[in-house]
Write a protein that holds these residues in place. Structure first.
Motif, PDB file in Angstrom:
ATOM      1  N   VAL A   9       0.854  -1.190   0.000  1.00 12.21           N
ATOM      2  CA  VAL A   9       0.000   0.000   0.000  1.00 12.21           C
ATOM      3  C   VAL A   9       0.889   1.239   0.000  1.00 12.21           C
ATOM      4  O   VAL A   9       1.658   1.477   0.941  1.00 12.21           O
ATOM      5  N   LEU A  10       0.780   2.027  -1.060  1.00  6.71           N
ATOM      6  CA  LEU A  10       1.570   3.245  -1.192  1.00  6.71           C
ATOM      7  C   LEU A  10       0.861   4.458  -0.618  1.00  6.71           C
ATOM      8  O   LEU A  10       1.510   5.394  -0.144  1.00  6.71           O
ATOM      9  N   ARG A  11      -0.470   4.443  -0.687  1.00  9.36           N
ATOM     10  CA  ARG A  11      -1.234   5.592  -0.196  1.00  9.36           C
ATOM     11  C   ARG A  11      -2.610   5.137   0.226  1.00  9.36           C
ATOM     12  O   ARG A  11      -3.173   4.193  -0.341  1.00  9.36           O
ATOM     13  N   GLU A  12      -3.166   5.804   1.221  1.00  8.65           N
ATOM     14  CA  GLU A  12      -4.537   5.528   1.673  1.00  8.65           C
ATOM     15  C   GLU A  12      -5.292   6.837   1.819  1.00  8.65           C
ATOM     16  O   GLU A  12      -4.763   7.822   2.316  1.00  8.65           O
ATOM     17  N   VAL A  13      -6.529   6.854   1.346  1.00  4.44           N
ATOM     18  CA  VAL A  13      -7.373   8.041   1.426  1.00  4.44           C
ATOM     19  C   VAL A  13      -8.750   7.619   1.920  1.00  4.44           C
ATOM     20  O   VAL A  13      -9.328   6.642   1.413  1.00  4.44           O
ATOM     21  N   GLN A  14      -9.280   8.319   2.914  1.00  4.92           N
ATOM     22  CA  GLN A  14     -10.626   7.999   3.403  1.00  4.92           C
ATOM     23  C   GLN A  14     -11.656   8.275   2.317  1.00  4.92           C
ATOM     24  O   GLN A  14     -11.585   9.275   1.591  1.00  4.92           O
TER      25      GLN A  14
END
Length: 250
Positions: A9-14
């Motif tokens: 996982v490189l990025r997480e956004v709600q």
């Protein structure tokens, strides 16, 4: 359609109230994945739906959009979360991988490079600045931005005493061949040049297995970062934050 992949996982956004949209790097390329309910307490996939976690994931595709159905963490690189500087470097690694990877384009080398780098940082196998420089330069080589380091591009000298890296041209120059037109350049030394040559061609499992003096390492780090930023022609928020932490530490 279901498929099982291993991804970082490189990025997480709600997304909405309890979901996340993840940017995941896999052997098959970069994917946008929806993790339903990942923000809910006791969600079975929440541990895998976090930045800098490498997991085995079962994904479901519906009309071209991927949803995480099941996931089991393989490595969360816990050592990164014990020091803010290491964590910020990990986020920088992820930001670079996201920038230079493509959707649906197989990228096994990028994934292995990222995993090896995060593992080295998490387990403190080498000095963080050495790992950072090695990752930056090898990433450039893996994505079509490899500098030409084996001889001065103008006079052909293979072992210049005062080597210089042209940041715009990505070529090696000796000090006597530099001109006023070579405005953006990084001064090297024989030892830092040798390290750059090693990084460019070493097997990934031995990428960071080299030794240089503190002075040569400083030149290597400066050149690797400057070359990456010049070639990509942009900055990175995670790099700025990492540098602010170093400045604060003094």
């Amino acid at each position: 359609m279901f498929k099982t992949v291993r991804g970082l996982v490189l990025r997480e956004v709600q997304y909405k109230e309890a979901d996340k949209i993840l940017t995941v790097l896999t052997d098959e390329g970069k994917l946008a994945v929806r993790a339903r309910g990942a923000l809910r307490k006791h969600c079975r996939i929440s541990a895998s739906a976090q930045q800098l976690v490498y997991s085995e994931m079962t994904l479901f595709n519906n009309r071209g959009k991927w949803t995480m159905d099941e996931a089991t963490p393989i490595d969360a690189f816990p050592g990164l979360r014990t020091e803010l500087e290491l964590l910020s470097l990990g986020v920088y690694v992820a930001e670079l991988l996201e920038t230079l990877s493509d959707e649906d384009l197989p990228s096994p080398e990028l994934l292995r490079l990222g995993l090896n780098t995060l593992y080295a940082l998490s387990n403190r196998l080498w000095r963080p600045e050495l790992v950072k420089a090695g990752f930056e330069l090898r990433l450039m080589c893996a994505t079509g931005y490899a500098p030409m380091l084996y001889a001065c591009s103008r006079c052909g000298a293979e072992e210049p005493e005062q080597p210089v890296l042209s940041l715009d041209g990505g070529t090696l120059l000796c000090a006597r061949c530099c001109t006023a037109a070579d405005k953006r350049r990084a001064a090297l030394c024989p030892a830092s040049l040798e390290a750059m040559r090693y990084i460019s061609s070493a097997p990934l499992r031995r990428l960071f297995s080299f030794q240089v003096s503190d002075a040569a390492l400083e030149r290597l780090c400066s050149a690797a970062e400057a070359y990456l930023l010049a070639q990509l022609d942009r900055g990175f928020a995670s790099l700025d934050y990492y540098k602010s932490l170093l400045t604060f530490r003094g």
